[in-house]
Write an enzyme that holds these catalytic residues in place. Structure first.
Site, PDB file in Angstrom:
ATOM      1  N   ASP A  47       0.868  -1.175   0.000  1.00  0.00           N
ATOM      2  CA  ASP A  47       0.000   0.000   0.000  1.00  0.00           C
ATOM      3  C   ASP A  47       0.907   1.228   0.000  1.00  0.00           C
ATOM      4  O   ASP A  47       1.595   1.500   0.985  1.00  0.00           O
ATOM      5  CB  ASP A  47      -0.895  -0.024   1.242  1.00  0.00           C
ATOM      6  CG  ASP A  47      -1.892   1.139   1.291  1.00  0.00           C
ATOM      7  OD1 ASP A  47      -1.698   2.123   0.554  1.00  0.00           O
ATOM      8  OD2 ASP A  47      -2.869   1.054   2.062  1.00  0.00           O
ATOM      9  N   HIS A  48       0.892   1.975  -1.118  1.00  0.00           N
ATOM     10  CA  HIS A  48       1.839   3.078  -1.281  1.00  0.00           C
ATOM     11  C   HIS A  48       1.588   4.216  -0.294  1.00  0.00           C
ATOM     12  O   HIS A  48       2.435   5.100  -0.115  1.00  0.00           O
ATOM     13  CB  HIS A  48       1.764   3.616  -2.721  1.00  0.00           C
ATOM     14  CG  HIS A  48       3.088   4.060  -3.254  1.00  0.00           C
ATOM     15  ND1 HIS A  48       4.030   4.702  -2.482  1.00  0.00           N
ATOM     16  CD2 HIS A  48       3.638   3.963  -4.504  1.00  0.00           C
ATOM     17  CE1 HIS A  48       5.088   4.985  -3.225  1.00  0.00           C
ATOM     18  NE2 HIS A  48       4.882   4.537  -4.438  1.00  0.00           N
ATOM     19  N   ARG A  49       0.442   4.226   0.379  1.00  0.00           N
ATOM     20  CA  ARG A  49       0.190   5.243   1.384  1.00  0.00           C
ATOM     21  C   ARG A  49       1.043   5.016   2.624  1.00  0.00           C
ATOM     22  O   ARG A  49       1.323   5.952   3.386  1.00  0.00           O
ATOM     23  CB  ARG A  49      -1.298   5.259   1.769  1.00  0.00           C
ATOM     24  CG  ARG A  49      -2.247   5.596   0.634  1.00  0.00           C
ATOM     25  CD  ARG A  49      -3.698   5.403   1.046  1.00  0.00           C
ATOM     26  NE  ARG A  49      -3.972   4.021   1.445  1.00  0.00           N
ATOM     27  CZ  ARG A  49      -5.142   3.613   1.905  1.00  0.00           C
ATOM     28  NH1 ARG A  49      -6.159   4.476   2.028  1.00  0.00           N
ATOM     29  NH2 ARG A  49      -5.331   2.347   2.249  1.00  0.00           N
TER      30      ARG A  49
END
Length: 465
Positions: free
Chosen positions: A437-439
């Site tokens: 999850d790039h967040r």
């Protein structure tokens, strides 16, 4: 005074459940700790205990009823000295008994956590903890909007003002159905899209552009899909609760969590030799069965747990306005069952021995296939492991299971020719792909995590210390 028995919330995200079976009948005496009913969620069947004494005066919701909203009235218990034949629900319970098909309003309920993990909501007539009022706006508590994560996500995507939405969850909490109702009725203000429209664009352009995008996100209708095929060429299989939940959550995961993928090849020769040695050294029980039998997946779970602790910034999840970073490694493991899957979580995987992990997973897998896992056993986790190697799958990518921030897709171990010391050599290799999850994880952080995992798999003695 009579006690209203409400549909329990068996997990933080549960909004509806099926009343599978009543274990008490009208007129039966009930005491605290008695099992009243079996409730089916999308994942499990739970026994639910009573927390009040009395007589089960009236069953409102018959067994076999599906999709009963949380906090709906399902039965009435007559307290000591009351006539079970004449006792009636009142307060919120009375309104629900008279109009069971109306959307459930916010109920004031005391939750009891039972030893078995179930929760039964009981509503005392005319009692409201902390002065809470049914149907109150979500913003009635000091201006703070109390809403479920799913409700917040839908409201954000649709531009809904949550402070204008009345919550029907516990203590006025806004849940999914409240936001859906607000969208349908137009009772809450719909905000404009985040991106600014060009100066020359007419005022109506953003709303017009949003309509087809929304339709595309929702996909084809049932009738539209049927239209592509000839009648009689297929049979229709109704969706059960588990399949509906899997479809909804993973669709949201792909729409909300920005995925990226990192792949490594791990040499398994040292691990396979250590596994054989450890399995041979396992003692036996009184009936002659080995105390443990380690699988490659047990090593993978342990390695992932230790990798998270070596890269603490990756041992975290996204929580909308902040990141939650954990003190221990919690690793979920996908277990396939008929019609879906469970992901039980190995808590403190970094601290447990390989034999403990192996025995826990055998227990989890058996109870998962019987749908006997408790919600607390498959909720949470920071990452998960999905292993399709037993099916001969060499490489695949997996969808992150919210609210987790990553998932490791593990392929089959196979003999491959590699170059070692300038010469070809045959080694056993396993391909693993980490979905991030790039967040929460940037590229370098994800690469650090999967590199730590690879190092532990290729040097497995590190898993024993």
């Amino acid at each position: 005074m009579p006690v209203n028995v409400l549909m329990p919330a068996l997990s933080p995200t549960m909004e509806k459940g099926n009343l599978a079976k009543w274990l008490k009948k009208e007129g039966d005496a009930v005491k605290s700790g008695d099992v009243l009913a079996e409730i089916e969620t999308d994942k499990a069947t739970m026994e639910v205990e009573a927390i009040d004494e009395g007589i089960l005066a009236k069953i409102i919701v018959a067994e076999g009823t599906a999709d009963v909203p949380v906090n709906d009235l399902i039965a009435i218990i007559a307290s000591e000295g009351e006539d079970p034949a004449t006792v009636q629900a009142s307060g919120n319970g009375a309104a629900k008994a008279e109009a069971p098909k109306e959307p459930a309003k916010a109920d004031t309920a005391a939750q009891n956590t039972t030893p078995g993990g179930g929760h039964m909501s009981h509503e005392r007539v005319n009692e409201a903890p902390d002065g809470a009022k049914p149907g109150a706006s979500a913003a009635s508590s000091g201006g703070r909007v109390v809403a479920s994560p799913l409700a917040k996500r839908i409201a954000k995507l649709e531009g809904i003002d949550l402070s204008a939405v009345s919550g029907s969850g516990p203590q006025g909490r806004v849940i999914e159905r409240d936001v859906r109702a607000a969208i349908a009725s137009g009772s809450a203000k719909v905000g404009a899209p985040k991106a600014a429209a060009p100066a020359s664009a007419p005022a109506a352009a953003p709303a017009q552009a949003a309509a087809p995008a929304k339709a595309a996100a929702q996909g084809l209708t049932t009738d539209q899909v049927r239209g592509f095929y000839q009648k009689g060429a297929y049979e229709e299989v109704p969706l059960d609760g588990m399949r509906k939940t899997i479809a909804k959550r993973l669709t949201e995961a792909m729409q909300v969590a920005p995925h990226f993928y990192l792949t490594v090849d791990c040499e398994l020769d040292a691990l396979m030799a250590l596994r054989e040695q450890l399995n041979k050294s396992a003692g036996s029980t009184k009936d002659g069965k080995p105390l443990f039998k380690l699988s490659v997946n047990d090593f993978v779970i342990k390695a992932m747990g230790l990798a998270l602790m070596r890269v603490p910034a990756a041992n975290a999840v996204w929580a909308e306005d902040r990141i939650l970073r954990f003190n221990n490694a919690e690793v979920g493991v996908a277990v396939a069952i008929d019609g879906g899957l469970f992901t039980p979580v190995i808590r403190k995987a970094d601290q447990k021995t390989l034999s403990t992990i192996s025995n826990e997973m055998k227990d989890f897998a058996g109870r998962a296939r019987a749908k006997k896992l408790k919600p607390e056993e498959y909720q949470g986790g920071v990452t998960s492991v999905s292993n399709l190697g037993m099916f001969g799958i060499k490489h695949f990518t997996a969808v992150i299971n919210p609210p987790q921030s990553s998932i490791l897709a593990v392929g089959a171990g196979e003999k491959r020719v590699v170059v070692k010391d300038g010469a070809p050599a045959v080694v056993q290799v396993m391909t693993a792909t980490l979905s991030c999850d790039h967040r929460v994880l940037d590229g370098a952080l994800g690469a650090e995590l999967i590199s730590a995992f690879k190092g532990l798999i290729e040097n497995p003695m590190g898993l024993l210390v």
